[in-house]
Design a protein around this motif. Structure first.
Motif, short mmCIF file in Angstrom:
data_model
loop_
_atom_site.label_atom_id
_atom_site.label_comp_id
_atom_site.label_asym_id
_atom_site.label_seq_id
_atom_site.Cartn_x
_atom_site.Cartn_y
_atom_site.Cartn_z
N ARG A 129 0.83 -1.20 0.00
CA ARG A 129 0.00 0.00 0.00
C ARG A 129 0.87 1.25 0.00
N ASP A 147 0.93 4.15 -2.84
CA ASP A 147 0.69 5.56 -2.50
C ASP A 147 1.78 6.44 -3.11
N SER A 194 6.33 4.16 2.93
CA SER A 194 5.27 5.05 3.36
C SER A 194 5.40 6.39 2.66
#
Length: 222
Positions: free
Chosen positions: A77, A81, A159
């Protein structure tokens, strides 16, 4: 009695005519070639590779990137992103660059090349390397290390924090480490025996910046 026979005969004749009419028409239709949708002309049915107006063509499912195989959903994820926020991001290219940076940073540190480290690391990491180089020089020690091979490089975490992308990579490498004194004598290690090293290096980049380069933001043991 005769009247009833006449009436029954008329009914039978009528039913016979109706039955012949139905069966005869069905037989005629069965002799005709029934057009199938695959036999229709190009104007009626889209040909191979065409899409009917207003119909969305089925797209083959995209194969997962090899670099994402086996990673945790949170890691995948994070990568997605970053890719969504930065259209220039290429995961395979990043991994190749990360492996190259791993090798260049190690060699620069071993050789005491602070200028090279300055370009590859952020301030905190650079200060840590610089202090270790100074301490080594004061002790009169020289590193004669060699990176034999990178056995594995895989994404450990990823992230996106506002406009800052962070990707940590686990490196498993074989390194031959030798420390010599100022006279060239070996005081630790051996070039004949490679030692497995496991490091987690975190790279960061401001995705709003025109500079495409990532910098080493953090180092840790894996």
């Amino acid at each position: 009695m005769i009247l009833e026979i006449v009436i029954l005969a008329m009914i039978a004749a009528f039913l016979g005519l109706r039955l012949y009419s139905v069966l005869g028409r069905r037989a005629e239709h069965e002799e005709e070639s029934i057009p199938q949708r695959f036999d229709a002309g190009d104007d009626a049915v889209p040909g191979k590779g065409q899409v009917a107006p207003g119909v969305q063509a089925a797209q083959p499912a995209a194969a997962p990137a090899p670099e994402l195989e086996g990673v945790m959903p949170a890691v995948e994820r994070g990568i997605r992103d970053i890719a969504a926020a930065d259209r220039s991001f290429d995961l395979a290219g990043f991994m190749n660059g990360a492996k190259g940076a791993y090798e260049m940073v190690l060699e620069a540190f071993w050789e005491g090349d602070k200028d090279a480290l300055r370009d590859l690391c952020d301030d905190d990491v650079y200060e840590g390397f610089s202090a270790a180089i100074d301490a080594r020089n004061e002790a009169g020690h020289v590193l004669d290390n060699k990176l034999i091979r990178i056995e594995e490089a895989r994404i450990h975490s990823a992230s996106l924090d506002r406009r800052t992308a962070r990707i940590a990579v686990l490196f498993v490498a074989d390194i031959a480490a030798v420390t010599r004194d100022k006279d060239g004598n070996v005081i630790a290690g051996s070039l004949d025996d490679a030692v497995e090293s496991r490091d987690i290096w975190t790279f960061t980049r401001n995705i709003s910046s025109s500079d495409p380069n990532w910098v080493l933001d953090e180092t840790d043991e894996g």
